[in-house]
Design a protein around this motif. Structure first.
Motif, PDB file in Angstrom:
ATOM      1  N   ARG A  92      20.381  11.445 -12.249  1.00  0.00           N
ATOM      2  CA  ARG A  92      20.179  11.391 -10.635  1.00  0.00           C
ATOM      3  C   ARG A  92      21.845  11.704 -10.190  1.00  0.00           C
ATOM      4  O   ARG A  92      22.887  11.422 -10.620  1.00  0.00           O
ATOM      5  CB  ARG A  92      20.483   9.527 -10.215  1.00  0.00           C
ATOM      6  CG  ARG A  92      19.384   8.627 -10.395  1.00  0.00           C
ATOM      7  CD  ARG A  92      19.228   7.006  -9.925  1.00  0.00           C
ATOM      8  NE  ARG A  92      17.987   6.898 -10.765  1.00  0.00           N
ATOM      9  CZ  ARG A  92      17.442   5.002 -10.882  1.00  0.00           C
ATOM     10  NH1 ARG A  92      18.367   4.354 -11.176  1.00  0.00           N
ATOM     11  NH2 ARG A  92      16.709   5.088 -10.867  1.00  0.00           N
ATOM     12  N   GLU A  93      21.877  12.032  -8.748  1.00  0.00           N
ATOM     13  CA  GLU A  93      22.895  12.451  -8.461  1.00  0.00           C
ATOM     14  C   GLU A  93      24.437  12.113  -8.506  1.00  0.00           C
ATOM     15  O   GLU A  93      24.328  10.122  -8.211  1.00  0.00           O
ATOM     16  CB  GLU A  93      23.172  13.504  -6.967  1.00  0.00           C
ATOM     17  CG  GLU A  93      23.947  14.208  -6.223  1.00  0.00           C
ATOM     18  CD  GLU A  93      23.672  14.510  -5.420  1.00  0.00           C
ATOM     19  OE1 GLU A  93      24.735  15.216  -4.138  1.00  0.00           O
ATOM     20  OE2 GLU A  93      22.792  14.698  -4.263  1.00  0.00           O
ATOM     21  N   GLY A  94      24.971  11.679  -8.928  1.00  0.00           N
ATOM     22  CA  GLY A  94      27.101  11.583  -9.330  1.00  0.00           C
ATOM     23  C   GLY A  94      26.423  10.797 -10.629  1.00  0.00           C
ATOM     24  O   GLY A  94      27.563  10.033 -10.930  1.00  0.00           O
ATOM     25  N   TRP A  95      25.087  10.184 -11.155  1.00  0.00           N
ATOM     26  CA  TRP A  95      25.449   9.127 -12.143  1.00  0.00           C
ATOM     27  C   TRP A  95      26.263   9.578 -13.103  1.00  0.00           C
ATOM     28  O   TRP A  95      26.332   9.000 -14.012  1.00  0.00           O
ATOM     29  CB  TRP A  95      23.867   8.691 -12.076  1.00  0.00           C
ATOM     30  CG  TRP A  95      23.526   7.755 -10.606  1.00  0.00           C
ATOM     31  CD1 TRP A  95      24.007   7.743 -10.046  1.00  0.00           C
ATOM     32  CD2 TRP A  95      22.924   6.704 -10.916  1.00  0.00           C
ATOM     33  NE1 TRP A  95      22.830   6.936  -8.905  1.00  0.00           N
ATOM     34  CE2 TRP A  95      22.738   5.856 -10.233  1.00  0.00           C
ATOM     35  CE3 TRP A  95      22.936   5.597 -12.265  1.00  0.00           C
ATOM     36  CZ2 TRP A  95      21.768   4.638 -10.197  1.00  0.00           C
ATOM     37  CZ3 TRP A  95      22.646   4.478 -11.820  1.00  0.00           C
ATOM     38  CH2 TRP A  95      21.249   4.296 -10.363  1.00  0.00           C
ATOM     39  N   ASP A  96      26.236  11.392 -13.532  1.00  0.00           N
ATOM     40  CA  ASP A  96      26.553  11.602 -14.530  1.00  0.00           C
ATOM     41  C   ASP A  96      28.723  11.248 -14.673  1.00  0.00           C
ATOM     42  O   ASP A  96      28.685  11.026 -15.555  1.00  0.00           O
ATOM     43  CB  ASP A  96      26.991  13.132 -14.547  1.00  0.00           C
ATOM     44  CG  ASP A  96      27.375  13.559 -13.864  1.00  0.00           C
ATOM     45  OD1 ASP A  96      27.262  12.666 -12.459  1.00  0.00           O
ATOM     46  OD2 ASP A  96      27.778  15.295 -12.748  1.00  0.00           O
ATOM     47  N   GLN A  97      29.029  10.497 -13.483  1.00  0.00           N
ATOM     48  CA  GLN A  97      30.257   9.824 -14.010  1.00  0.00           C
ATOM     49  C   GLN A  97      30.590   8.978 -13.931  1.00  0.00           C
ATOM     50  O   GLN A  97      31.850   8.109 -14.919  1.00  0.00           O
ATOM     51  CB  GLN A  97      31.144  10.652 -12.804  1.00  0.00           C
ATOM     52  CG  GLN A  97      30.678  10.222 -11.353  1.00  0.00           C
ATOM     53  CD  GLN A  97      31.436  10.278 -10.373  1.00  0.00           C
ATOM     54  OE1 GLN A  97      32.085   9.986  -9.495  1.00  0.00           O
ATOM     55  NE2 GLN A  97      29.888  10.748  -9.205  1.00  0.00           N
TER      56      GLN A  97
END
Length: 259
Positions: free
Chosen positions: A213-218
């Motif tokens: 999911r977009e941005g969830w890698d952080q």
């Protein structure tokens, strides 16, 4: 109002079906809803629908009681009442409520001793978990549980209570409803240490999808691979198996305690 012990019961929720069997009253059941699949013998009972009930089928089973959860629409319950069939609604919100419901199930079915023994056993198991997870010095990681994409457990729900008992902080504890839909931005900002998603017929979520999911890698949980799955049935059905869910949550949240 019941004239005596309920002898012919139709259960129109998986939670109450499991509850009846758990207190030894499975032989009182004469019908079930479409989703009642545990224990296995429940599948032998005739089905009477689900969120839309087949009132004619229920009447044909000649029940003296219908049991259900608070997920059954009020309009459907009114149709049952109109046919002069009493119903009992179980609506647990905490573990204490579940002990109470177990004992109530035993009372209305004449299985008081079995119900008391079950409630005492469940209480003992929960206390054993609390003795470990709520002990002094045990960390309380931030947890996000997803039962449907972006939907989770908020304040006042049994899911929120389970997270607390398992020794963690629910990122949705201050949400505005019991079962809120969160935004992706909120979850990213909350930065949960652990993400747990349910697996069942209502969701196709998996760890790969969550991680992408977009941005969830952080998010810390994604960065550290702390993403786990749990059976939806032991999280969404607030009957006796909810304690299985608590024990599994405790193990996922505190691997340092449960190696």
């Amino acid at each position: 109002v019941l004239d005596g012990v309920a002898e012919r019961i139709v259960s129109v929720a998986p939670t109450t079906t499991e509850l009846m069997y758990a207190v030894g009253a499975g032989d009182h059941l004469v019908g079930r809803d479409d989703y009642s699949d545990y224990p296995a013998e429940a599948l032998d009972l005739p089905s009477v629908g689900s969120f839309t009930l087949n009132i004619e089928a229920i009447l044909g089973l000649e029940p003296d009681l219908v049991v259900c959860s608070d997920l059954v629409p009020q309009q459907q319950l009114s149709l049952i009442t109109n046919e002069s069939i009493p119903y009992f609604l179980f609506a647990a919100r905490t573990m204490e409520d579940i002990y109470k419901d177990v004992r109530l199930a035993g009372l209305i079915t004449g299985h008081v001793q079995e119900a008391d023994a079950l409630a005492e056993s469940l209480e003992a198991r929960v206390e054993a978990v609390k003795a470990v997870t709520l002990a002094d010095g045990v960390s309380k990681p931030k947890v996000y549980i997803e039962y449907y994409p972006l939907w989770t457990y908020g304040p006042g729900s049994f899911g929120d209570d389970l997270i607390t008992l398992a020794g963690a902080e629910n990122i949705a504890h201050e949400a505005g409803s019991e079962y809120p839909e969160l935004t992706s931005e909120f979850i990213i900002a909350a930065d949960p240490d652990i993400i747990i998603y349910t697996v069942g017929v209502m969701t196709t979520t998996n760890a790969t999808e969550i991680s992408s999911r977009e941005g969830w890698d952080q998010i810390t949980a994604v960065e550290e691979g702390a993403i786990y799955s749990i059976d939806d049935n032991i999280m969404s059905r607030y009957g006796p198996r909810i304690v299985d869910g608590l024990e599994q949550l405790a193990q996922m949240i505190h691997p340092e305690i449960y190696p």
